[in-house]
Design a protein around this motif. Structure first.
Motif, PDB file in Angstrom:
ATOM      1  N   LEU A 125      56.970  11.283  11.522  1.00 39.50           N
ATOM      2  CA  LEU A 125      58.750  10.474  11.998  1.00 39.50           C
ATOM      3  C   LEU A 125      58.222   9.677  13.323  1.00 39.50           C
ATOM      4  O   LEU A 125      59.351   9.277  13.155  1.00 39.50           O
ATOM      5  N   VAL A 126      58.021  10.350  14.222  1.00 37.59           N
ATOM      6  CA  VAL A 126      57.528   9.473  15.556  1.00 37.59           C
ATOM      7  C   VAL A 126      57.003   8.193  16.079  1.00 37.59           C
ATOM      8  O   VAL A 126      55.422   8.998  15.474  1.00 37.59           O
ATOM      9  N   SER A 127      56.408   8.067  17.288  1.00 37.58           N
ATOM     10  CA  SER A 127      55.520   7.228  17.773  1.00 37.58           C
ATOM     11  C   SER A 127      54.306   7.953  18.023  1.00 37.58           C
ATOM     12  O   SER A 127      55.012   9.714  18.091  1.00 37.58           O
ATOM     13  N   ARG A 128      53.759   7.857  18.309  1.00 42.27           N
ATOM     14  CA  ARG A 128      51.952   8.690  19.185  1.00 42.27           C
ATOM     15  C   ARG A 128      52.691   9.142  20.645  1.00 42.27           C
ATOM     16  O   ARG A 128      52.057  10.319  20.368  1.00 42.27           O
ATOM     17  N   ALA A 129      52.835   8.616  21.548  1.00 36.25           N
ATOM     18  CA  ALA A 129      53.952   9.189  22.227  1.00 36.25           C
ATOM     19  C   ALA A 129      54.736  10.493  22.296  1.00 36.25           C
ATOM     20  O   ALA A 129      55.263  11.463  23.045  1.00 36.25           O
TER      21      ALA A 129
ATOM     22  N   SER B 270      56.839   3.197  14.725  1.00 37.57           N
ATOM     23  CA  SER B 270      56.402   3.916  12.689  1.00 37.57           C
ATOM     24  C   SER B 270      56.746   2.914  12.686  1.00 37.57           C
ATOM     25  O   SER B 270      58.305   2.149  12.898  1.00 37.57           O
ATOM     26  N   PRO B 271      56.936   2.415  11.212  1.00 35.85           N
ATOM     27  CA  PRO B 271      57.071   1.646  10.657  1.00 35.85           C
ATOM     28  C   PRO B 271      59.217   2.100  10.105  1.00 35.85           C
ATOM     29  O   PRO B 271      59.656   1.120   9.957  1.00 35.85           O
ATOM     30  N   ALA B 272      59.352   3.628  10.066  1.00 37.54           N
ATOM     31  CA  ALA B 272      60.668   3.941  10.173  1.00 37.54           C
ATOM     32  C   ALA B 272      61.211   3.576  10.760  1.00 37.54           C
ATOM     33  O   ALA B 272      62.545   3.508  11.105  1.00 37.54           O
TER      34      ALA B 272
ATOM     35  N   MET C 199      55.393  -4.001   5.645  1.00 37.96           N
ATOM     36  CA  MET C 199      56.015  -2.586   4.882  1.00 37.96           C
ATOM     37  C   MET C 199      57.846  -2.203   4.792  1.00 37.96           C
ATOM     38  O   MET C 199      57.842  -1.546   3.288  1.00 37.96           O
ATOM     39  N   VAL C 200      58.392  -2.592   5.862  1.00 40.75           N
ATOM     40  CA  VAL C 200      59.851  -1.981   6.052  1.00 40.75           C
ATOM     41  C   VAL C 200      60.731  -4.100   5.423  1.00 40.75           C
ATOM     42  O   VAL C 200      61.961  -3.687   5.576  1.00 40.75           O
ATOM     43  N   ARG C 201      59.884  -4.544   5.478  1.00 39.28           N
ATOM     44  CA  ARG C 201      60.427  -6.010   5.560  1.00 39.28           C
ATOM     45  C   ARG C 201      61.858  -5.925   4.616  1.00 39.28           C
ATOM     46  O   ARG C 201      62.710  -6.801   4.066  1.00 39.28           O
ATOM     47  N   GLN C 202      61.502  -5.407   3.370  1.00 39.53           N
ATOM     48  CA  GLN C 202      62.317  -5.769   1.710  1.00 39.53           C
ATOM     49  C   GLN C 202      63.326  -4.750   2.424  1.00 39.53           C
ATOM     50  O   GLN C 202      64.318  -4.974   1.713  1.00 39.53           O
TER      51      GLN C 202
END
Length: 609
Positions: A551-555, A107-109, A136-139
């Motif tokens: 909060l997490v990846s698909r897996a 995820s982006p987080a 999305m998280v570059r800044q």
């Protein structure tokens, strides 16, 4: 150590070398070997010779130098398995920079956390969707500068930047990289749920690569060896197998999609296969469903029983009974040959790792003619430390140590590993390093035993981690705690060990549920049984699960959940005095629900007449 076994090296390994030297040695030995094959446009397989691929890697390395990448800089790759991934990985490490693999499912987080923890300065994304995650998280990522997209010509762009960098400048950088230098930081879930960066050196990889080749000569060194790699290269096991292939006589086929794997097997014709248990489970299920329920289905079912019986007899060491041998020979001709044909017709062995392998699957494939050589390892040891030998393999064990590797069992029954492949430590976490590695021994968190021949058997796990059939290590705490923020949820326990996906067993708090129903203007429920069936309550639980999944990846996400009409209490043994759920107790209590409802096998479809 209470038990200890070491497999000696047959040939000394110089681990004061860098990873690029593995490719360089292959080029010097066999420059025209077909080193890497991949599926290009139109479905045609294309080839890089060893020399061509080395030239490609050097060109990319020069481009990275031109873009200002310095020794110790972290460069991330977020993409599916591909030749571009492999080439970038080697180019980054060849000049002393660090590869930071990121799963394309993160995820982006999670991307932000990994980028900041390892101070990523440059990133390569597979496509626009992966680049969007980074943007999305570059800044929030202060060190990040350039981001390149593979599908938009990143390889050509970086190579073009390097056109003005000379060979001598590249080799000056490459020769300065030694075995003790950090090569990569690989992130894996820890017991707290927060990913931890594992620091792996060049020498770690070099040692275990050549140790693997010496330990498995039938797989690595015979002429015309072929491996089709379809696992994600962000996983250290798949990444290790690249270097193993280069160090042997192996042509490495790269496939980015499991959806096309059967067609890829047929076209590539591997001589051995690397997979996680879920791969082999899917192939078995596909064969079973294809057989159907009629006469063909009954024949397949009988063939399965014979295959497993034959395998068990073979493993017993007491010989194969005559009648069983005759039946096995019959099915080998008419059934097993068809199953083996699924793998392309040339496969001799399969190596299974990343998660525990169910014995029934291992006996089935062994019985049809494909020994599944189960192995074991962790990111902290560059993936493998044990594997079953091609001769004398023992189903139900994780094999014997690779050459130069020691296994031990301490006084608590915990399996410990010592070798030159043990990681440098946990990035930014010296306290975890001190906790996990003592006097060179890595404490794995798994419980096991070692017999007099060196075969290792796992008996349990200390860590509260779930390992899915696909080999994903899932720390359940973050999702569980998120779901339990719902006003109706009492407890949430994730399950999925050796299963194809993560699921959840959820209990309700009756008083809080009724309070929430009142606040929503809905009718109250008299007991937990009706609460579990209430559609309004179920919708709220589903909302909480969906929120936690973000909060997490698909897996790592919850695919199914069941609400049970029972409280988890200290009195019924499901909670500790501090109100922590006892996962093992709850899993066993709801074993029937888990096996027959959540993970119920799909019935094969029958054709209507």
């Amino acid at each position: 150590m209470k038990q200890e076994f070491t497999q000696p090296l047959t040939t000394p390994i110089d681990s004061d070398r860098n990873v690029f030297s593995i490719l360089e040695e292959r080029v010097q030995r066999a420059p025209d070997d077909p080193l890497i094959q991949y599926q290009g446009e139109g479905g045609h397989w294309r080839t890089f010779s060893a020399r061509q691929f080395e030239d490609l890697v050097i060109g990319l390395a020069k481009g990275l130098i031109a873009r200002g990448v310095m020794p110790g800089d972290a460069v991330a790759i977020i993409a599916h398995t591909s030749w571009q991934w492999t080439a970038l990985d080697l180019a980054i490490m060849s000049i002393g920079a660090l590869t930071v693999p990121v799963y394309e499912t993160n995820s982006p987080a999670q991307v932000k956390m990994i980028f900041n923890d390892s101070r990523v300065a440059m990133a390569f994304a597979e496509d626009d969707a992966q680049r969007d995650k980074v943007e999305m998280v570059r800044q929030d990522c202060a060190q990040l500068s350039d981001v390149y997209v593979m599908q938009q010509g990143a390889i050509d762009t970086i190579t073009a930047f390097g056109s003005q960098v000379g060979d001598e400048e590249f080799y000056e950088r490459e020769r300065a990289v030694k075995g003790d230098d950090l090569a990569t930081i690989v992130y894996t879930s820890g017991s707290t749920g927060t990913p931890k960066g594992i620091e792996l050196s060049h020498g770690n990889f070099v040692f275990i690569t050549y140790s693997g080749v010496q330990s498995m000569p039938d797989i690595a060194l015979k002429p015309n060896r072929r491996l089709l790699l379809f696992l994600p290269l962000a996983h250290v096991f798949a990444r290790y197998m690249q270097f193993f292939s280069f160090a042997g006589n192996v042509t490495l086929g790269l496939s980015s999609s499991f959806k096309t794997i059967l067609a890829d097997f047929a076209a590539f014709k591997p001589t051995f296969i690397l997979g996680v248990p879920r791969v082999f489970e899917k192939i078995y299920n596909a064969a079973s469903q294809k057989a159907g329920t009629g006469l063909k289905g009954r024949v397949f079912s009988q063939a399965v029983q014979v295959a497993r019986a034959w395998s068990m007899a073979q493993q017993s060491g007491h010989g194969i009974p005559v009648i069983l041998a005759v039946r096995h020979a019959f099915y080998r001709r008419f059934v097993y040959s068809t199953i083996m044909g699924i793998f392309g017709g040339s496969v001799e062995y399969a190596v299974s790792g990343g998660a525990p392998l169910d014995a029934s699957i291992a006996h089935f494939f062994n019985g049809v003619g494909l020994p599944l050589l189960e192995g074991y390892g962790m990111t902290e040891m560059c993936a493998p430390c044990c594997v079953n030998p091609t001769e004398g393999y023992r189903i139900g064990t994780i094999g014997i140590p690779l050459q130069g590797v020691s296994v031990g069992v301490d006084d608590t029954g915990e399996l410990c590993i010592k070798s030159r492949a043990i990681c440098m430590g946990y990035h930014n976490h010296p306290e975890i390093t001190a906790q996990q590695i003592h006097e060179g021994w890595l404490h794995t968190g798994d419980l096991g035993s070692v017999d007099e021949d060196g075969f290792v058997t796992l008996t349990g796990r200390k860590k509260d981690l779930i390992i899915t059939a696909g080999g994903k290590n899932v720390s359940p705490a973050e999702v569980e705690s998120s779901v339990m923020t719902s006003p109706v949820v009492g407890q949430c326990v994730l399950v999925g060990d050796r299963k194809p996906f993560i699921a959840a067993i959820i209990s309700l708090d009756l008083a809080e549920t009724n309070a929430w129903l009142r606040s929503e203007g809905a009718a109250q429920v008299p007991d937990l049984e009706q609460a579990a069936r209430n559609p309004i309550v179920r919708a709220e639980v589903e909302r909480a699960v969906n929120k936690a999944n973000e909060l997490v990846s698909r897996a790592e996400s919850v695919r199914k959940f069941e609400i049970v009409p029972e409280e988890f209490t200290e009195a019924n043994g499901m909670l500790t005095p501090s109100r922590k759920a006892k996962r093992q107790v709850i899993t066993e209590h709801y074993r029937n629900l888990i096996d027959s409802v959540i993970y119920a096998p799909r019935k094969p479809r029958t054709m209507r007449r």
